[in-house]
Write a protein that holds these residues in place. Structure first.
Motif, PDB file in Angstrom:
ATOM      1  N   VAL A   1      21.169  44.076  37.994  1.00  0.00           N
ATOM      2  CA  VAL A   1      22.021  44.226  37.033  1.00  0.00           C
ATOM      3  C   VAL A   1      23.153  45.120  36.998  1.00  0.00           C
ATOM      4  O   VAL A   1      24.053  44.998  36.169  1.00  0.00           O
ATOM      5  N   LEU A   2      22.620  45.895  37.768  1.00  0.00           N
ATOM      6  CA  LEU A   2      24.204  46.673  38.212  1.00  0.00           C
ATOM      7  C   LEU A   2      25.836  46.165  38.518  1.00  0.00           C
ATOM      8  O   LEU A   2      26.597  46.715  37.833  1.00  0.00           O
ATOM      9  N   ALA A   3      25.169  44.847  39.372  1.00  0.00           N
ATOM     10  CA  ALA A   3      25.949  43.748  39.251  1.00  0.00           C
ATOM     11  C   ALA A   3      26.774  43.170  38.034  1.00  0.00           C
ATOM     12  O   ALA A   3      28.499  42.644  37.666  1.00  0.00           O
ATOM     13  N   ALA A   4      26.374  43.022  36.846  1.00  0.00           N
ATOM     14  CA  ALA A   4      26.285  42.466  35.640  1.00  0.00           C
ATOM     15  C   ALA A   4      27.644  43.317  34.750  1.00  0.00           C
ATOM     16  O   ALA A   4      28.314  43.374  34.725  1.00  0.00           O
ATOM     17  N   GLN A   5      26.862  44.434  34.971  1.00  0.00           N
ATOM     18  CA  GLN A   5      26.842  46.205  34.871  1.00  0.00           C
ATOM     19  C   GLN A   5      28.840  46.230  34.920  1.00  0.00           C
ATOM     20  O   GLN A   5      30.386  46.481  33.919  1.00  0.00           O
ATOM     21  N   LEU A   6      29.098  46.102  36.300  1.00  0.00           N
ATOM     22  CA  LEU A   6      30.609  45.834  36.874  1.00  0.00           C
ATOM     23  C   LEU A   6      31.091  44.663  36.585  1.00  0.00           C
ATOM     24  O   LEU A   6      32.350  44.787  37.263  1.00  0.00           O
ATOM     25  N   GLY A   7      30.529  43.551  36.136  1.00  0.00           N
ATOM     26  CA  GLY A   7      31.210  42.507  35.655  1.00  0.00           C
ATOM     27  C   GLY A   7      31.383  41.449  37.190  1.00  0.00           C
ATOM     28  O   GLY A   7      32.310  40.508  36.775  1.00  0.00           O
ATOM     29  N   ARG A   8      30.723  41.300  37.521  1.00  0.00           N
ATOM     30  CA  ARG A   8      30.663  40.850  39.584  1.00  0.00           C
ATOM     31  C   ARG A   8      29.143  39.528  38.795  1.00  0.00           C
ATOM     32  O   ARG A   8      28.499  39.877  39.220  1.00  0.00           O
ATOM     33  N   LEU A   9      29.284  38.832  37.737  1.00  0.00           N
ATOM     34  CA  LEU A   9      28.696  38.320  37.153  1.00  0.00           C
ATOM     35  C   LEU A   9      27.497  36.936  38.898  1.00  0.00           C
ATOM     36  O   LEU A   9      26.665  36.461  37.774  1.00  0.00           O
ATOM     37  N   GLU A  10      28.970  36.399  39.184  1.00  0.00           N
ATOM     38  CA  GLU A  10      28.080  35.105  39.994  1.00  0.00           C
ATOM     39  C   GLU A  10      26.734  36.002  41.003  1.00  0.00           C
ATOM     40  O   GLU A  10      26.128  35.038  41.643  1.00  0.00           O
ATOM     41  N   GLU A  11      27.756  36.985  41.676  1.00  0.00           N
ATOM     42  CA  GLU A  11      26.880  37.734  42.143  1.00  0.00           C
ATOM     43  C   GLU A  11      26.066  38.044  41.819  1.00  0.00           C
ATOM     44  O   GLU A  11      24.439  38.271  41.675  1.00  0.00           O
ATOM     45  N   ALA A  12      25.489  38.773  40.545  1.00  0.00           N
ATOM     46  CA  ALA A  12      23.992  39.600  39.017  1.00  0.00           C
ATOM     47  C   ALA A  12      23.924  37.991  39.249  1.00  0.00           C
ATOM     48  O   ALA A  12      22.166  37.813  39.365  1.00  0.00           O
ATOM     49  N   GLY A  13      23.854  36.996  38.935  1.00  0.00           N
ATOM     50  CA  GLY A  13      23.322  35.503  38.903  1.00  0.00           C
ATOM     51  C   GLY A  13      22.322  35.306  40.195  1.00  0.00           C
ATOM     52  O   GLY A  13      21.299  35.319  39.991  1.00  0.00           O
ATOM     53  N   HIS A  14      23.385  35.427  41.235  1.00  0.00           N
ATOM     54  CA  HIS A  14      22.646  34.859  42.344  1.00  0.00           C
ATOM     55  C   HIS A  14      21.045  35.954  42.422  1.00  0.00           C
ATOM     56  O   HIS A  14      20.041  35.533  43.095  1.00  0.00           O
ATOM     57  N   ARG A  15      21.614  37.484  42.829  1.00  0.00           N
ATOM     58  CA  ARG A  15      20.448  38.305  42.563  1.00  0.00           C
ATOM     59  C   ARG A  15      19.409  38.541  41.592  1.00  0.00           C
ATOM     60  O   ARG A  15      18.102  38.002  41.690  1.00  0.00           O
ATOM     61  N   LEU A  16      19.428  38.073  40.525  1.00  0.00           N
ATOM     62  CA  LEU A  16      18.849  37.507  39.704  1.00  0.00           C
ATOM     63  C   LEU A  16      18.268  36.440  39.440  1.00  0.00           C
ATOM     64  O   LEU A  16      16.895  36.290  39.662  1.00  0.00           O
ATOM     65  N   ARG A  17      18.545  35.244  40.087  1.00  0.00           N
ATOM     66  CA  ARG A  17      17.934  34.148  39.942  1.00  0.00           C
ATOM     67  C   ARG A  17      17.094  34.096  41.446  1.00  0.00           C
ATOM     68  O   ARG A  17      15.977  34.391  41.409  1.00  0.00           O
ATOM     69  N   ARG A  18      17.052  35.258  42.515  1.00  0.00           N
ATOM     70  CA  ARG A  18      16.331  35.223  43.662  1.00  0.00           C
ATOM     71  C   ARG A  18      15.465  36.347  43.041  1.00  0.00           C
ATOM     72  O   ARG A  18      13.707  36.723  42.986  1.00  0.00           O
ATOM     73  N   ALA A  19      15.276  37.245  42.015  1.00  0.00           N
ATOM     74  CA  ALA A  19      14.312  38.323  41.647  1.00  0.00           C
ATOM     75  C   ALA A  19      13.896  37.310  40.660  1.00  0.00           C
ATOM     76  O   ALA A  19      12.564  37.803  41.289  1.00  0.00           O
ATOM     77  N   VAL A  20      14.079  36.235  40.277  1.00  0.00           N
ATOM     78  CA  VAL A  20      13.016  35.984  38.931  1.00  0.00           C
ATOM     79  C   VAL A  20      11.880  34.937  40.497  1.00  0.00           C
ATOM     80  O   VAL A  20      10.817  34.553  40.123  1.00  0.00           O
ATOM     81  N   ALA A  21      12.807  34.377  41.241  1.00  0.00           N
ATOM     82  CA  ALA A  21      11.961  33.237  42.465  1.00  0.00           C
ATOM     83  C   ALA A  21      11.013  34.865  43.172  1.00  0.00           C
ATOM     84  O   ALA A  21       9.992  33.516  43.118  1.00  0.00           O
ATOM     85  N   LEU A  22      11.118  35.724  43.145  1.00  0.00           N
ATOM     86  CA  LEU A  22      10.360  36.461  44.095  1.00  0.00           C
ATOM     87  C   LEU A  22       9.374  36.931  42.992  1.00  0.00           C
ATOM     88  O   LEU A  22       7.737  37.388  43.371  1.00  0.00           O
ATOM     89  N   ARG A  23       9.340  37.317  41.733  1.00  0.00           N
ATOM     90  CA  ARG A  23       8.363  37.409  40.562  1.00  0.00           C
ATOM     91  C   ARG A  23       8.932  36.654  39.885  1.00  0.00           C
ATOM     92  O   ARG A  23       9.291  37.020  38.148  1.00  0.00           O
ATOM     93  N   PRO A  24       8.165  35.686  39.752  1.00  0.00           N
ATOM     94  CA  PRO A  24       8.471  34.372  38.540  1.00  0.00           C
ATOM     95  C   PRO A  24       7.814  34.683  37.355  1.00  0.00           C
ATOM     96  O   PRO A  24       7.721  34.482  36.153  1.00  0.00           O
ATOM     97  N   ALA A  25       7.045  36.099  37.322  1.00  0.00           N
ATOM     98  CA  ALA A  25       6.123  36.437  35.324  1.00  0.00           C
ATOM     99  C   ALA A  25       6.764  37.344  35.011  1.00  0.00           C
ATOM    100  O   ALA A  25       6.056  38.051  34.556  1.00  0.00           O
ATOM    101  N   GLY A  26       8.228  38.122  35.897  1.00  0.00           N
ATOM    102  CA  GLY A  26       8.531  38.839  35.432  1.00  0.00           C
ATOM    103  C   GLY A  26       9.380  39.350  34.387  1.00  0.00           C
ATOM    104  O   GLY A  26      10.666  38.053  34.138  1.00  0.00           O
TER     105      GLY A  26
END
Length: 594
Positions: free
Chosen positions: A46-71
């Motif tokens: 979320v922080l990366a997205a807010q800072l405009g680092r969208l590629e990193e944000a997508g990578h982090r958030l996809r990893r977060a979803v993989a860690l918690r699919p029901a989130g």
């Protein structure tokens, strides 16, 4: 010793307070201790997205979803990143997944509304925004997106009210406020309130210079105001920030306003590649092709107007099939007016051609044109719109006849006159208009309800220079709202206002048949003069209607017409000056020898 949970809370406090460097450092340290810490992974994304680092944000958030699919929160945040990178369709799917897990997530409903708007799906966007507002009635983002959805339904006044409420509620939230200002700008533009719209777009950009919607609206508005280079700069910024069909459609429309139909076609083509069934885009592409002189490809696109469900009034639907050029001998056909009076006058030329194919023609026109159209050659029956229709086998709107006949620029059926004044009325006016010198009829304004009338109508003041040309008698033929100009414009003794004596278009035709010249803006009487074969001078705006083409001073539609074009938007002074010089020369030649 601080636990990971405590460290996460401290990091979150930093994040919410805007201390992003401290928050990022703690998130990373937590992940160093536990690489599968889902909350830290998500918040760092979320922080990366807010800072405009969208590629990193997508990578982090996809990893977060993989860690918690029901989130649901992680899915919603990932959807937001997809939305920011222009992947609106994928964002909608991810929001839907998040909302199945947690239907009460108001932020996700509001953001899903924005993504649906981006895809041009106004009704689902409105429903999503209203679901968010049912959960949180003061949700500023949802109000801003509801305003945008209302705009998609062509309800600009309601969109304006909703956007203004979003602004009142969203104070202090930069993203919400910028979005609401951008939507307000679009709503004001839809109501043709250009200066107010420009101000709202600039307010949005003062808050968020990366607001692509505001750049897009600003480009469209600046084009309407004639500030073309500024408009192109704004569109270039929008292209960098949020490319897509809405931008390409807006820029294509602006390029047409700049009298640049060829580059406009490139934008319309790009938009239609993503929205191939968008009737409005096809119609605009048809307009651009016709303006460029490409009639062969323009007429089929122009016919898409009949599939535009947002048209007011709605397009008519008949059970009978539309005629497209097949054999007609022995068949009955309804030919009918569909748009303005000038359009009807221009395309009545095709009625004799249809009758010449052996058809029994029923002609339906607007009621004000009924006395004039009653004498059109080839019409077996002429009726007014709204009267009962007789039986018929085929139908075709008048403006679709050029397609049926395969009309091209070099072969327009332009034999004039194809309309004729009533001889009794013409005789009555002949005595009234007798006198020495050149007789000139003048029309200076069109229908103010037409969206572009302010640009196409020079008004009486814009043509005032004509009336100082000696050796001429001027007759005002103006009807309707434009007559209000008479009280504010000093006029010479050589000018006579005939408006109070004109009963209908048949009277106007009778007057024109007794004049040496008609000078008109782009409006119905210009087409009437052309159809009567009367010498005609037309004052045209910088970007004219498609029928006048570009870069020529004659018209393939009207052999007696001469076109006087603006050299720049709004420059009627130059038009009137050239007309006055030409009129002085004509009056000198017209003067009888002593």
């Amino acid at each position: 010793m601080v636990t990971l949970s405590q460290a996460l809370q401290i990091a979150l406090d930093h994040h919410q307070a805007g201390r992003v460097a401290e928050a990022e450092d703690l998130y990373r340290r937590i992940l160093g201790a536990d690489p599968e810490h889902a909350d830290s992974m998500q918040l760092l994304g979320v922080l990366a997205a807010q800072l405009g680092r969208l590629e990193e944000a997508g990578h982090r958030l996809r990893r977060a979803v993989a860690l918690r699919p029901a989130g649901a929160g992680g899915l919603s945040n990932l959807a937001g990143v997809q939305q920011s990178t222009g992947e609106a369709e994928r964002a909608v799917r991810l929001y839907g997944w998040a909302l199945r897990l947690n239907p009460e997530l108001a932020d996700a409903h509001a953001s899903r509304s924005a993504a649906l708007r981006r895809l041009g799906r106004a009704e689902p966007a409105l429903a999503a925004a209203e679901r968010a507002l049912a959960l949180v009635p003061a949700h500023a983002d949802a109000l801003a997106n509801r305003a945008g959805a209302l705009l998609g339904r062509a309800d600009a006044p309601a969109a304006e009210r909703c956007a203004r409420r979003a602004l009142r509620l969203g104070r202090g939230a930069a993203a919400s406020t910028a979005a609401a200002h951008a939507t307000l700008a679009a709503a004001l533009a839809a109501q043709r309130r250009w200066p107010e719209s420009e101000a709202a777009a600039r307010d949005a950009l003062a808050i968020d210079r990366n607001n692509g919607e505001a750049c897009e609206v600003l480009g469209a508005v600046l084009a309407k105001l004639g500030r073309f280079e500024e408009a192109l700069d704004a569109f270039a910024a929008a292209e960098r920030l949020r490319p897509g069909p809405s931008l390409w459609a807006a820029r294509g429309t602006a390029l047409v306003a700049m009298a640049r139909p060829r580059p406009a076609l490139a934008d319309f083509d790009r938009a239609l590649a993503e929205r191939p069934q968008d009737a409005g885009l096809h119609w605009n592409r048809g307009f651009a092709r016709l303006l460029a002189g490409d009639y062969a490809d323009g007429w089929p696109e122009f016919d898409w107007r009949r599939h535009d469900d947002r048209a007011e009034p709605p397009w008519r639907r008949f059970d009978q099939p539309t005629w497209r050029g097949e054999p007609l001998a022995g068949r009955s056909i309804l030919l009918y007016a569909e748009q303005g009076l000038g359009d009807t006058l221009q395309f009545l030329r095709y009625v004799p051609l249809v009758a010449g194919l052996g058809a029994q023609v029923v002609l339906e026109v607007q009621r004000p044109l009924l006395p004039l159209a009653a004498g059109v050659e080839g019409a077996a029956q002429v009726i007014a719109r709204g009267d009962p229709l007789p039986p018929f086998e085929l139908e075709c709107p008048l403006m679709s006849l050029p397609r049926a006949f395969g009309t091209v620029v070099d072969a327009v059926p332009a034999a004039v006159p194809y309309l004729r004044a009533d001889p009794v009325r013409a005789d009555r006016w002949r005595a009234r208009l007798a006198g020495s010198g050149l007789s000139v009829g003048v029309v200076w304004a069109g229908n103010p309800r037409f969206p572009g009338d302010a640009l196409r109508s020079p008004r009486l003041a814009g043509l005032r220079a004509l009336f100082d040309v000696p050796g001429c008698r001027f007759y005002g033929l103006q009807m309707g709202a434009g007559r209000g100009d008479l009280a504010a414009t000093p006029l010479p003794a050589a000018f006579t206002d005939l408006g109070p004596e004109i009963a209908d278009f048949a009277d106007t035709a009778a007057i024109m048949s007794n004049l040496d010249l008609v000078v008109s803006s782009c409006t119905g009487p210009a087409h009437l003069a052309g159809a009567l074969g009367v010498p005609l001078w037309v004052a045209l705006p910088f970007s004219p209607d498609w029928r006048w083409l570009l870069d020529r001073d004659d018209s393939p539609w009207y052999p007696t017409a001469r076109l006087f074009r603006q050299p720049a938007p709004g420059d009627w002074q130059s038009v009137a000056g050239r007309m006055a010089a030409a009129l002085a020369e004509l009056a000198q030649r017209f003067r009888p020898l002593p």
